[in-house]
Design a protein around this motif. Structure first.
Motif, PDB file in Angstrom:
ATOM      1  N   TYR A  90       0.834  -1.199   0.000  1.00 19.93           N
ATOM      2  CA  TYR A  90       0.000   0.000   0.000  1.00 19.93           C
ATOM      3  C   TYR A  90       0.875   1.258   0.000  1.00 19.93           C
TER       4      TYR A  90
ATOM      5  N   ALA B 119       2.318   1.960  -3.464  1.00 15.07           N
ATOM      6  CA  ALA B 119       1.384   2.193  -4.564  1.00 15.07           C
ATOM      7  C   ALA B 119       1.138   3.690  -4.738  1.00 15.07           C
TER       8      ALA B 119
ATOM      9  N   ASP C  15      -3.391   4.782  -8.474  1.00 15.04           N
ATOM     10  CA  ASP C  15      -3.556   3.350  -8.725  1.00 15.04           C
ATOM     11  C   ASP C  15      -4.504   2.696  -7.722  1.00 15.04           C
ATOM     12  N   LEU C  16      -5.053   3.482  -6.815  1.00 15.26           N
ATOM     13  CA  LEU C  16      -5.946   2.961  -5.787  1.00 15.26           C
ATOM     14  C   LEU C  16      -7.312   3.638  -5.835  1.00 15.26           C
TER      15      LEU C  16
ATOM     16  N   SER D 220     -10.099   2.869  -7.540  1.00 21.53           N
ATOM     17  CA  SER D 220     -11.281   2.008  -7.558  1.00 21.53           C
ATOM     18  C   SER D 220     -10.883   0.604  -7.135  1.00 21.53           C
ATOM     19  N   LEU D 221     -11.871  -0.211  -6.869  1.00 20.61           N
ATOM     20  CA  LEU D 221     -11.592  -1.596  -6.463  1.00 20.61           C
ATOM     21  C   LEU D 221     -10.834  -2.338  -7.564  1.00 20.61           C
TER      22      LEU D 221
ATOM     23  N   ASP E 137      -8.819  -0.982  -9.805  1.00 22.77           N
ATOM     24  CA  ASP E 137      -7.446  -0.463  -9.825  1.00 22.77           C
ATOM     25  C   ASP E 137      -6.613  -1.076  -8.702  1.00 22.77           C
ATOM     26  N   ILE E 138      -7.224  -1.190  -7.524  1.00 26.82           N
ATOM     27  CA  ILE E 138      -6.518  -1.782  -6.387  1.00 26.82           C
ATOM     28  C   ILE E 138      -6.153  -3.229  -6.702  1.00 26.82           C
ATOM     29  N   GLU E 139      -7.091  -3.970  -7.260  1.00 25.81           N
ATOM     30  CA  GLU E 139      -6.841  -5.375  -7.602  1.00 25.81           C
ATOM     31  C   GLU E 139      -5.684  -5.500  -8.586  1.00 25.81           C
TER      32      GLU E 139
ATOM     33  N   THR F  81      -3.293  -3.316  -9.211  1.00 21.46           N
ATOM     34  CA  THR F  81      -2.053  -2.837  -8.594  1.00 21.46           C
ATOM     35  C   THR F  81      -1.458  -3.886  -7.677  1.00 21.46           C
ATOM     36  N   ILE F  82      -2.285  -4.450  -6.808  1.00 24.96           N
ATOM     37  CA  ILE F  82      -1.786  -5.461  -5.867  1.00 24.96           C
ATOM     38  C   ILE F  82      -1.324  -6.710  -6.611  1.00 24.96           C
TER      39      ILE F  82
ATOM     40  N   GLN G 111       2.064  -5.805  -8.156  1.00 23.10           N
ATOM     41  CA  GLN G 111       3.088  -5.706  -7.119  1.00 23.10           C
ATOM     42  C   GLN G 111       3.463  -7.094  -6.596  1.00 23.10           C
TER      43      GLN G 111
END
Length: 55
Positions: free
Chosen positions: A21, A24, A28-29, A31-32, A34-36, A38-39, A42
């Motif tokens: 987190y 990031a 990149d965070l 929306s849900l 985008d988070i998915e 990005t994670i 990573q």
């Protein structure tokens, strides 16, 4: 999984999540989805590949 190992795993996962987190970009965070993405990226870049190389 025994309770002790389950607790350890949860602690490690929380620590990894905090680091990812922090690394990031805020955009990149947004929306849900985008988070998915990005994670996932990573994890592939920093976690999964290094685990394979260390074995």
């Amino acid at each position: 999984m025994n309770p002790e190992n389950q607790k350890k795993l949860q602690e490690y996962a929380r620590g990894i999540a905090e680091i990812l987190y922090q690394e990031a970009a805020p955009e990149d965070l947004a929306s849900l989805g985008d988070i998915e993405k990005t994670i996932r990226q990573q994890t592939l870049d920093y976690v999964a590949l290094r685990e394979l190389l260390c074995k």
